[in-house]
Design an enzyme around this catalytic site. Sequence first.
Site, short mmCIF file in Angstrom:
data_model
loop_
_atom_site.label_atom_id
_atom_site.label_comp_id
_atom_site.label_asym_id
_atom_site.label_seq_id
_atom_site.Cartn_x
_atom_site.Cartn_y
_atom_site.Cartn_z
N LYS A 91 0.84 -1.21 0.00
CA LYS A 91 0.00 0.00 0.00
C LYS A 91 0.87 1.25 0.00
O LYS A 91 1.67 1.45 0.91
CB LYS A 91 -0.92 -0.01 1.24
CG LYS A 91 -1.70 1.31 1.46
CD LYS A 91 -2.63 1.26 2.68
CE LYS A 91 -3.25 2.61 2.99
NZ LYS A 91 -4.13 2.58 4.19
N ASP B 89 -2.49 10.16 3.90
CA ASP B 89 -3.89 9.77 4.09
C ASP B 89 -4.59 10.78 4.99
O ASP B 89 -4.49 10.70 6.21
CB ASP B 89 -3.97 8.36 4.70
CG ASP B 89 -5.42 7.88 4.85
OD1 ASP B 89 -6.34 8.57 4.34
OD2 ASP B 89 -5.62 6.81 5.47
N LYS C 229 -9.91 12.73 8.61
CA LYS C 229 -9.43 12.30 9.92
C LYS C 229 -9.33 13.51 10.85
O LYS C 229 -9.08 14.62 10.38
CB LYS C 229 -8.01 11.70 9.80
CG LYS C 229 -7.94 10.34 9.15
CD LYS C 229 -6.49 9.87 9.07
CE LYS C 229 -6.38 8.53 8.38
NZ LYS C 229 -7.00 7.41 9.10
N ASP D 66 -12.10 7.10 4.09
CA ASP D 66 -10.86 6.82 4.83
C ASP D 66 -10.49 5.33 4.76
O ASP D 66 -9.40 4.94 5.16
CB ASP D 66 -11.02 7.26 6.29
CG ASP D 66 -9.69 7.42 7.00
OD1 ASP D 66 -8.64 7.38 6.32
OD2 ASP D 66 -9.70 7.57 8.24
N GLU E 69 -9.47 3.70 2.29
CA GLU E 69 -8.99 3.84 0.91
C GLU E 69 -7.96 2.78 0.55
O GLU E 69 -7.83 2.43 -0.63
CB GLU E 69 -8.40 5.25 0.70
CG GLU E 69 -6.93 5.43 1.13
CD GLU E 69 -6.68 5.22 2.61
OE1 GLU E 69 -7.66 5.26 3.39
OE2 GLU E 69 -5.52 4.99 3.02
N ARG F 21 -7.77 -0.41 1.04
CA ARG F 21 -8.32 -1.64 0.45
C ARG F 21 -8.74 -1.42 -0.99
O ARG F 21 -8.73 -2.35 -1.80
CB ARG F 21 -9.48 -2.13 1.32
CG ARG F 21 -10.62 -1.16 1.47
CD ARG F 21 -11.56 -1.50 2.63
NE ARG F 21 -10.97 -1.14 3.93
CZ ARG F 21 -11.55 -1.36 5.09
NH1 ARG F 21 -12.73 -1.98 5.15
NH2 ARG F 21 -10.97 -1.00 6.21
N1 BES Z 1 -4.24 4.42 6.99
C1 BES Z 1 -5.37 4.10 7.80
C2 BES Z 1 -5.04 3.04 8.86
C3 BES Z 1 -4.07 3.45 9.94
C4 BES Z 1 -4.53 3.91 11.14
C5 BES Z 1 -2.71 3.31 9.75
C6 BES Z 1 -3.64 4.27 12.13
C7 BES Z 1 -1.82 3.68 10.73
C8 BES Z 1 -2.29 4.14 11.93
C9 BES Z 1 -6.51 3.57 6.94
O1 BES Z 1 -6.57 4.07 5.67
C10 BES Z 1 -7.77 3.96 7.64
O2 BES Z 1 -7.99 5.10 7.80
N2 BES Z 1 -8.56 2.96 8.07
C11 BES Z 1 -9.77 3.19 8.76
C12 BES Z 1 -10.78 2.23 8.23
C13 BES Z 1 -12.19 2.49 8.72
C14 BES Z 1 -12.69 3.78 8.12
C15 BES Z 1 -13.05 1.34 8.30
C16 BES Z 1 -9.51 2.95 10.25
O3 BES Z 1 -8.74 2.05 10.59
O4 BES Z 1 -10.06 3.68 11.05
ZN ZN Z 2 -4.72 4.66 4.83
ZN ZN Z 3 -7.59 5.91 5.53
#
Ligand code: BES
Ligand code: ZN
Ligand code: ZN
Length: 484
Positions: free
Chosen positions: A250, A255, A262, A332, A334, A336
């Site tokens: 990835k 992000d 966020k 968020d 994204e 996947r």
């Molecule tokens: N990049 C984030 C995941 C992440 C969180 C990486 C903290 C490193 C530290 C990912 O893109 C994300 O935001 N995932 C969301 C998914 C949710 C919206 C289903 C998450 O984990 O909150």
């Molecule tokens: Zn991410």
């Molecule tokens: Zn994200």
Amino acid sequence: MEIKATKGNPTDVAADVLVVPLFTDDAVNRGPLKDIDRALDGALGPAIERGEVQGKANEVAVWPAGGLQSDRVLFVGAGAKREADVEAMRRAYGTAARRVKGAYESVALLLRNDTHARSAVEGFLTGAYEPDLLKAERKESRVRSVTVVGAEDVRRQAEAGRIVGESVNWARELVTLPPNDMTPTALADAATETLVPLGVKVEVLTGDQLARFGGLRGVAQGSSEPPVLITMSWEPGRARKGTTLGLVGKGVTFDSGGLSLKPSEGMETMKADMAGAAAVLAAMRAIAALKLPVRVRAACPATENMPSGTATRVGDVLRMYSGKTVEVLNTDAEGRLILADALAWLAEQGVTHMADAATLTGAVQIALGNVAFGVFGRPDRWVDQVLRSARASGERAWPLPLYPEYREQLRSDVADVKNVGGRPGGAITAATFLAGFVPDEIPWAHLDIAATAWQDAKPYRAKGATGSAVRTFVQLASDLASAK
Ligand code: BES
Ligand code: ZN
Ligand code: ZN
């Protein structure tokens, strides 16, 4: 920094400092410790008894070297002997590196066992790394030469340690660079510059070439930085027949969450959201430098995730590379979306086994803390092999399930699937989403490194990027190359 290896008595090695790992259950009347104790006029035994010198992990004591040929001796705790796996040894030498790097030019690393040669060098190199890439005055390491001192010739293992240690540090550097510099295009340029001279074929897909990559384009459309798909191929002359490993990483270079923005604290480390891609690039570097006799192909989708008037909306439906439709209910989630396209594309490129690494979910931190990354996939046999490679490399990894029941959480009213599955089992539903884009007949494993790719400071490692998954991927390629 020059890496050398020598064999013989550690008391005869002339360096500015000799690093000596100690275990909690060490006896000074045996092996190399006996010689060192004698050169120190028998002072080591009583010092250990007083607790002035300890085998406890990461404890450090620096002494004048008495009758040793080196100027000083640094004792570093490595914990209990029976728990001294490659990671424990790497940490001990890493802690030593952080202590000596500002003061000495030549360092000798005593091996307590010749099987530690590689971890000694890896640990020293990764321990000495500092993330202050853009400071006017960097914390320079004064170390010019590192000599590993074994009972036998360990030159080859030391050289492998150098390659892997430097590759891990390269991954950390890519992750550390700020998102205004480390754009998707810059990441592709870094891959080309470093990997092509090592014999890796690098091809970067851009613009119209990505027309069918609906997931990648959907995530990128809110950003002014163009997305890329960095594709790589390692085809050694004498490769193991019938096996091609496929790696996916990835590469979200920043992000923000997109329109599902966020909160600002959550965004602070989001330049690290390309750590999976960095791990794949760095693994390719090590695999090529080690000339591992196995074919490897890789694909890293890279993009920013930004909010804007052109960004993907909540409720938009994307048509993915595989042809499936995805309802985006949280922009968020994204990672996947871009991984699904890259996995489906790479599956068409003749790979026989696949693995991906991604900072995919915050939920994996709830499951496993910041200690181990989560491993998902199918069939179990392949997941087990990936877990074994992780273990052999010293990385902490633990399996999580992909039961069919989880698919229900991804059901959409309008499209084939939606991109979020709610809070329960968040890391698992993310992996379940990915599974829907990998053909059943290709063994596939997914590594969720969201909680391990970026860490607080440790005695053996600077704060920030860790290079999570690099060593597992290199070990996996190596294990496949030598599998029976
Ligand atoms: N990049 C984030 C995941 C992440 C969180 C990486 C903290 C490193 C530290 C990912 O893109 C994300 O935001 N995932 C969301 C998914 C949710 C919206 C289903 C998450 O984990 O909150
Ligand atoms: Zn991410
Ligand atoms: Zn994200």
